[in-house]
Design a protein around this motif. Sequence first.
Motif, PDB file in Angstrom:
ATOM      1  N   HIS A  34      -6.921  -6.364  16.961  1.00  0.00           N
ATOM      2  CA  HIS A  34      -8.182  -6.065  16.274  1.00  0.00           C
ATOM      3  C   HIS A  34      -8.575  -4.610  16.497  1.00  0.00           C
ATOM      4  O   HIS A  34      -9.027  -3.931  15.574  1.00  0.00           O
ATOM      5  CB  HIS A  34      -9.304  -7.003  16.750  1.00  0.00           C
ATOM      6  CG  HIS A  34      -9.126  -8.419  16.287  1.00  0.00           C
ATOM      7  ND1 HIS A  34      -8.671  -9.423  17.109  1.00  0.00           N
ATOM      8  CD2 HIS A  34      -9.335  -8.991  15.074  1.00  0.00           C
ATOM      9  CE1 HIS A  34      -8.605 -10.544  16.426  1.00  0.00           C
ATOM     10  NE2 HIS A  34      -8.995 -10.317  15.183  1.00  0.00           N
ATOM     11  N   ASP A  52     -10.842  -5.804  28.687  1.00  0.00           N
ATOM     12  CA  ASP A  52     -10.126  -7.051  28.945  1.00  0.00           C
ATOM     13  C   ASP A  52     -10.110  -7.260  30.452  1.00  0.00           C
ATOM     14  O   ASP A  52      -9.951  -6.300  31.209  1.00  0.00           O
ATOM     15  CB  ASP A  52      -8.696  -7.036  28.388  1.00  0.00           C
ATOM     16  CG  ASP A  52      -8.177  -8.449  28.120  1.00  0.00           C
ATOM     17  OD1 ASP A  52      -7.955  -8.801  26.951  1.00  0.00           O
ATOM     18  OD2 ASP A  52      -8.032  -9.226  29.110  1.00  0.00           O
ATOM     19  N   ASP A 100     -13.120 -12.131  20.782  1.00  0.00           N
ATOM     20  CA  ASP A 100     -12.069 -13.032  20.287  1.00  0.00           C
ATOM     21  C   ASP A 100     -11.651 -13.828  21.519  1.00  0.00           C
ATOM     22  O   ASP A 100     -10.818 -13.372  22.304  1.00  0.00           O
ATOM     23  CB  ASP A 100     -10.932 -12.157  19.721  1.00  0.00           C
ATOM     24  CG  ASP A 100      -9.716 -12.949  19.291  1.00  0.00           C
ATOM     25  OD1 ASP A 100      -9.829 -14.160  19.074  1.00  0.00           O
ATOM     26  OD2 ASP A 100      -8.648 -12.315  19.163  1.00  0.00           O
TER      27      ASP A 100
HETATM   28  C1  LIG Z   1      -7.447 -14.192  22.071  1.00  0.00           C
HETATM   29  S1  LIG Z   1      -7.101 -12.867  23.142  1.00  0.00           S
HETATM   30  C2  LIG Z   1      -7.615 -11.433  22.241  1.00  0.00           C
HETATM   31  C3  LIG Z   1      -6.578 -10.890  21.312  1.00  0.00           C
HETATM   32  C4  LIG Z   1      -6.941  -9.593  20.645  1.00  0.00           C
HETATM   33  N1  LIG Z   1      -8.080  -9.727  19.777  1.00  0.00           N
HETATM   34  C5  LIG Z   1      -5.754  -9.027  19.888  1.00  0.00           C
HETATM   35  O1  LIG Z   1      -5.827  -8.926  18.661  1.00  0.00           O
HETATM   36  O2  LIG Z   1      -4.742  -8.710  20.507  1.00  0.00           O
HETATM   37  C6  LIG Z   1      -8.362 -12.996  24.337  1.00  0.00           C
HETATM   38  C7  LIG Z   1      -8.334 -11.921  25.392  1.00  0.00           C
HETATM   39  O3  LIG Z   1      -9.623 -11.887  25.977  1.00  0.00           O
HETATM   40  C8  LIG Z   1      -9.505 -11.723  27.341  1.00  0.00           C
HETATM   41  N2  LIG Z   1     -10.689 -12.322  27.942  1.00  0.00           N
HETATM   42  C9  LIG Z   1     -11.037 -13.626  27.953  1.00  0.00           C
HETATM   43  N3  LIG Z   1     -12.189 -13.795  28.607  1.00  0.00           N
HETATM   44  C10 LIG Z   1     -12.602 -12.556  28.981  1.00  0.00           C
HETATM   45  C11 LIG Z   1     -13.725 -12.066  29.683  1.00  0.00           C
HETATM   46  N4  LIG Z   1     -14.668 -12.897  30.163  1.00  0.00           N
HETATM   47  N5  LIG Z   1     -13.837 -10.750  29.868  1.00  0.00           N
HETATM   48  C12 LIG Z   1     -12.885  -9.887  29.390  1.00  0.00           C
HETATM   49  N6  LIG Z   1     -11.785 -10.298  28.759  1.00  0.00           N
HETATM   50  C13 LIG Z   1     -11.647 -11.616  28.544  1.00  0.00           C
HETATM   51  C14 LIG Z   1      -8.222 -12.426  27.725  1.00  0.00           C
HETATM   52  O4  LIG Z   1      -7.708 -11.882  28.917  1.00  0.00           O
HETATM   53  C15 LIG Z   1      -7.348 -12.153  26.514  1.00  0.00           C
HETATM   54  O5  LIG Z   1      -6.555 -11.021  26.711  1.00  0.00           O
END
Ligand SMILES: C[S@@+](CC[C@H](N)C(=O)[O-])C[C@H]1O[C@@H](n2cnc3c(N)ncnc32)[C@H](O)[C@@H]1O
Length: 309
Positions: A34, A52, A100
Amino acid sequence: MSDHAPVLLEEVLAGLAIRPGGRYCDATFGRGGHTAAILAAIGPGGQVVALDRDPDAIRAGRRRFEGESRLTLVQGSFGALEARVRAAGVEGELDGVLMDLGVSSPQLDEAARGFSFMQDGPLDMRMDNEAGQGAAQWLAKAGEREIADVLHSLGEERYARRIARALVAARAEAPITRTRQLAEIVAAAVPTREPGKHPATRTFQAIRIHVNRELEELEAALPQAVRLLAAGGRLCVISFHSLEDRIVKRFIRREEQGDPVYAGLPEIPPHARPRLERVGAAVRPGADEVARNPRARSAVLRVAARLAA
Ligand SMILES: C[S@@+](CC[C@H](N)C(=O)[O-])C[C@H]1O[C@@H](n2cnc3c(N)ncnc32)[C@H](O)[C@@H]1O
């Protein structure tokens, strides 16, 4: 290492109403799918701050976007979104915040991260694998009742009690330290199976959400995202299961209504006024996206716009 296909990409760009020169926060950078599209749309004067909590995601991001001066990458959780954005030196209001939620494909696909029952690995499941306690440590100490509660509330697992009993019995024999081992104990404990679903799916989801405090993080982040937004700025959240989506939906609804204590009064103080307006209905991926990327199948995108104070 596997890549991550960004989910609902066009829909997110439309939801963020990207404008050249705008400033955006991608609170869940993942592998930057994204973020890359946002960078392509904002032109030379725009700016992105991306977070992240997974150190691997940030390391991969620094490699992928080396020399990209419009992007600031921050390792840390979005539970402290405001402080992290400010600490990154981003002042003023943002034009959009994207979340996301959930896990990325590299996290799921890498056996060593311990998220998946499809391949054997250490039972970890932490998104930030350099902090806190992993799934094996939690499972070693949690009481049977606590385990059952987590499986029931975060996995909506109907056999939560049976599974918890089986886990406590199994760990008395040998510590539960591997993903396969956990999957096998669960599979043996459940009497029926949901078609097309591994019997441990709900258990893994529940433990992952618990270990990473995913719902608490989301609850903490949403009001911070609103505070960061300029009037007209957009909040876009993609959820992957009903527990997350319910939190997002209720939050937007509350923020559309303002503080009910002041409902119907002629003078509503600024802090009690509605702060968000829903933009369109919830968006789900089409059949062609799901065919291309099965992990998109349960995604739901909700969009809201920040109202002027
Ligand atoms: C579905 S993936 C996102 C993919 C990204 N939009 C892409 O296009 O590559 C979700 C990501 O959010 C991170 N994540 C989940 N919960 C989080 C939090 N509370 N704080 C920061 N990052 C988080 C995870 O480590 C993961 O890498």
